[in-house]
Scaffold this motif. Structure first.
Motif, PDB file in Angstrom:
ATOM      1  N   TYR A 169      38.266   7.996 -91.238  1.00  0.00           N
ATOM      2  CA  TYR A 169      37.176   8.922 -90.881  1.00  0.00           C
ATOM      3  C   TYR A 169      37.129  10.051 -91.907  1.00  0.00           C
ATOM      4  N   THR A 170      38.299  10.608 -92.225  1.00  0.00           N
ATOM      5  CA  THR A 170      38.412  11.514 -93.364  1.00  0.00           C
ATOM      6  C   THR A 170      39.860  11.521 -93.824  1.00  0.00           C
ATOM      7  N   TYR A 171      40.128  12.199 -94.930  1.00  0.00           N
ATOM      8  CA  TYR A 171      41.449  12.085 -95.557  1.00  0.00           C
ATOM      9  C   TYR A 171      41.627  13.232 -96.522  1.00  0.00           C
ATOM     10  N   THR A 172      42.842  13.405 -96.986  1.00  0.00           N
ATOM     11  CA  THR A 172      43.089  14.224 -98.164  1.00  0.00           C
ATOM     12  C   THR A 172      44.185  13.550 -98.970  1.00  0.00           C
ATOM     13  N   VAL A 173      44.258  13.858-100.247  1.00  0.00           N
ATOM     14  CA  VAL A 173      45.372  13.394-101.071  1.00  0.00           C
ATOM     15  C   VAL A 173      46.197  14.629-101.398  1.00  0.00           C
ATOM     16  N   ILE A 226      36.626   7.788 -97.390  1.00  0.00           N
ATOM     17  CA  ILE A 226      36.000   7.677 -96.078  1.00  0.00           C
ATOM     18  C   ILE A 226      35.353   6.299 -95.967  1.00  0.00           C
ATOM     19  N   GLU A 280      40.293   6.328 -87.686  1.00  0.00           N
ATOM     20  CA  GLU A 280      39.648   5.995 -86.414  1.00  0.00           C
ATOM     21  C   GLU A 280      39.952   4.539 -86.081  1.00  0.00           C
ATOM     22  N   MET A 287      46.413  10.721 -87.031  1.00  0.00           N
ATOM     23  CA  MET A 287      46.858  11.110 -88.366  1.00  0.00           C
ATOM     24  C   MET A 287      47.959  10.166 -88.810  1.00  0.00           C
ATOM     25  N   VAL A 309      47.027  11.584 -96.746  1.00  0.00           N
ATOM     26  CA  VAL A 309      47.092  11.885 -95.318  1.00  0.00           C
ATOM     27  C   VAL A 309      45.693  11.619 -94.780  1.00  0.00           C
ATOM     28  N   ALA A 310      45.615  10.734 -93.800  1.00  0.00           N
ATOM     29  CA  ALA A 310      44.302  10.301 -93.329  1.00  0.00           C
ATOM     30  C   ALA A 310      44.113  10.552 -91.846  1.00  0.00           C
ATOM     31  N   ASN A 311      42.854  10.697 -91.494  1.00  0.00           N
ATOM     32  CA  ASN A 311      42.409  10.715 -90.101  1.00  0.00           C
ATOM     33  C   ASN A 311      41.771   9.345 -89.891  1.00  0.00           C
ATOM     34  N   ARG A 338      41.309   8.670 -82.797  1.00  0.00           N
ATOM     35  CA  ARG A 338      41.703   8.968 -84.177  1.00  0.00           C
ATOM     36  C   ARG A 338      43.167   9.383 -84.236  1.00  0.00           C
TER      37      ARG A 338
END
Lengths: 383, 134
Positions: B66-70, B111, B90, B98, B86-88, B96
């Motif tokens: 659904y969303t993420y960061t590196v 995404i 779904e 982590m 690190v991801a969210n 959802r």
């Protein structure tokens, strides 16, 4: 809301990183400074509110310990623990206590020393976040930025303009910790913490303390020629909790922002300045949208088209905000309250907003599990 | 506490049933017996209707980012592992979570990336749910 409740004095200590000072040392400085500024005797102060702090304030006996340390015998005492929203919340809670007759004059004094005694996570974060290494709030907000970008386009230029505008304001604020001029290149070249968030999008922890004195409108008019009234106020906590798939670009400020403005009978065009709690630049883009200054997704265009300087159409965090002034832990929300009061009293110095009659001030507390922030607070202050 | 040690999950009376399912490599999520709502992370009641009557249902292990960061500048316990995702995520079941998306190419995750649940042993007695690209 009417003009029953007012702020009659304020104080902001010079914040410092790794101060080595005890939280009660900071708290005491802000308490005596606030009373001195308001010109009231200790004997008149019959209420006290302190904030739950990241460092030094974690005791379950915190508010009574604070009263003892300050040598006070209040008729009404409270610790507020809604994270970064606590300082603005303390003003409203003081007002409620005054209206209820529990107290007449309340000292709201906030302090924190996160660089003396770093915070530790509690609750679900220990099990469901920390093991994955999200790098704290910067990583959590990075995920929000990336989703925002996916839904509405890259907000990077708006985040840059916000960071630069606030830094220019900090250059004019002798109390701000980060006063070196910032260029667009500085912003875009700053280190990426987590994809979506650069170093210059983030607050920097420091130690500090601030206070305001809250009393009845009537008493405030006797104490100062420039009382500042709380004319609108709303909170929302834990927005949209039952939704397992929330839109992370929408926050409780979509409830609290318009509600506070309506209470004060202000339209968006009437707002003389915006003093929003700024832990990360993206939070300001989202708050402009959620408060209704523009539609969801149009924050970056609004920021690009609006002069946010202290002389502009919507002056933004005229003291530099927490991002450039430094974030003294959970007392930091008082930076926005104090800056609004200072401006409304015409004491803004080189960064004075001309003819300012009102300010929209906000507080944010905590970041929820894979959602946006938890506590959203909006307040309207007016002369 | 050693801030250089990787934090590990510490099951509580609320979450033990969930972590037991993870350790058995058969992850389950809470679903309300009264209103049917699912939620995550595990709470002691239904966050939709406040009923205490929860079932734990199995999941397919399929999900979408659904969303993420590196993370490029980690906290001390994770230094040396960067960059990592690190991801969210779904899950197809509608909640959802982590987790990390474990990959040699973090920049290939975005995404909408489809991912598949895996179990990562972190101690002899504890596993953690993680994801890999499907």
């Amino acid at each position: 809301m009417n003009r029953e409740i007012a702020i009659a004095g304020y104080y902001e200590a010079q914040a410092k990183r790794k101060s080595g000072r005890d939280i009660l040392d900071w708290l005491s400085e802000a308490a005596s400074g606030t009373l001195r500024n308001a010109g009231v005797d200790k004997a008149e102060v019959d209420g006290l509110i302190v904030n739950a702090a990241l460092g030094g304030g974690g005791s379950p006996f915190w508010s009574i310990l604070a009263a003892e340390a300050l040598g006070m015998s209040p008729a009404w005492l409270e610790a507020v623990d809604v994270g970064g929203g606590s300082p603005l919340a303390s003003v409203a809670r003081a007002g409620a206590a005054i209206k209820a007759g529990f107290a007449t004059t309340v000292l709201c004094v906030m302090a924190d020393v996160p660089t003396v005694e770093p915070k530790k996570n509690v609750g679900y974060r220990l099990e469901f976040e920390d093991p994955y290494g999200p790098a704290g709030p910067p990583g959590l907000f990075g995920m929000i930025v990336n989703r925002y970008k996916h839904q509405y386009g890259d907000p990077g230029e708006a985040m840059c303009k916000i960071a630069m505008t606030q830094r220019r304001h900090a250059e004019l604020n002798p109390l701000a910790l980060l006063r070196t001029p910032m260029t667009r290149e500085d912003y875009f070249n700053s280190k990426i913490i987590g994809e979506g968030i650069r170093l210059l999008d983030c607050v920097m922890h420091c130690d500090g303390a601030l206070g305001v004195l809250v009393t009845s409108g009537k008493r405030a008019r006797e104490l100062t020629p420039k009382p500042v009234f709380l004319t609108g106020y709303a909170e929302n906590h834990n927005f949209d909790p039952g939704n397992p798939k929330p839109d992370v670009t929408v926050t409780g400020f979509s409830v609290a922002g318009p509600k506070a403005l309506a209470q004060a009978a202000l339209r968006h065009d009437d707002v003389d300045m915006f003093q929003p709690y700024d832990d990360f630049t993206i939070a300001l883009v989202i708050k402009l949208e959620d408060a209704g200054f523009c539609a969801k997704g149009e924050g970056p265009e609004f920021v690009a088209a609006t002069d946010l300087s202290h002389l502009g159409k919507l002056p933004l965090n005229t003291g530099g905000g927490q991002i450039s002034a430094g974030q003294p832990g959970l007392s930091a929300g008082m930076i926005q309250v104090v800056e609004a009061v200072r401006q409304l009293r015409g004491e803004g110095g080189d960064r004075q907003v001309p003819n300012a009659k009102n300010a929209l001030v906000t507080g944010i507390g905590y970041v929820n599990y894979l959602r946006n922030w938890n506590t959203s607070i909006a307040g309207v202050l007016e002369v | 506490m050693d801030d250089k040690a990787r934090p590990l999950p510490t099951p509580t009376s609320v979450s033990r049933r969930y972590w037991d399912s993870v350790n058995a490599e058969a992850l389950t999520i809470p679903r309300c017996r009264d209103c049917g709502a699912v939620h995550f992370y595990p709470h002691a009641l239904c966050v939709s209707c406040m009923s205490p009557n929860l079932d734990y249902i199995p999941v397919s292990g399929n999900g979408t980012v659904y969303t993420y960061t590196v993370i490029r500048s980690p906290q001390p316990a994770f230094r040396g592992m960067e960059p990592y995702v690190v991801a969210n995520v779904e899950l197809d079941e509608g909640v959802r979570m982590m987790a990390n998306v474990i990959t040699d190419d973090p920049d290939s995750v975005g995404i909408g990336t489809r991912v598949r649940l895996v179990y990562q042993p972190v101690t002899p007695d504890q596993k953690m749910p993680q994801f890999e690209k499907a």
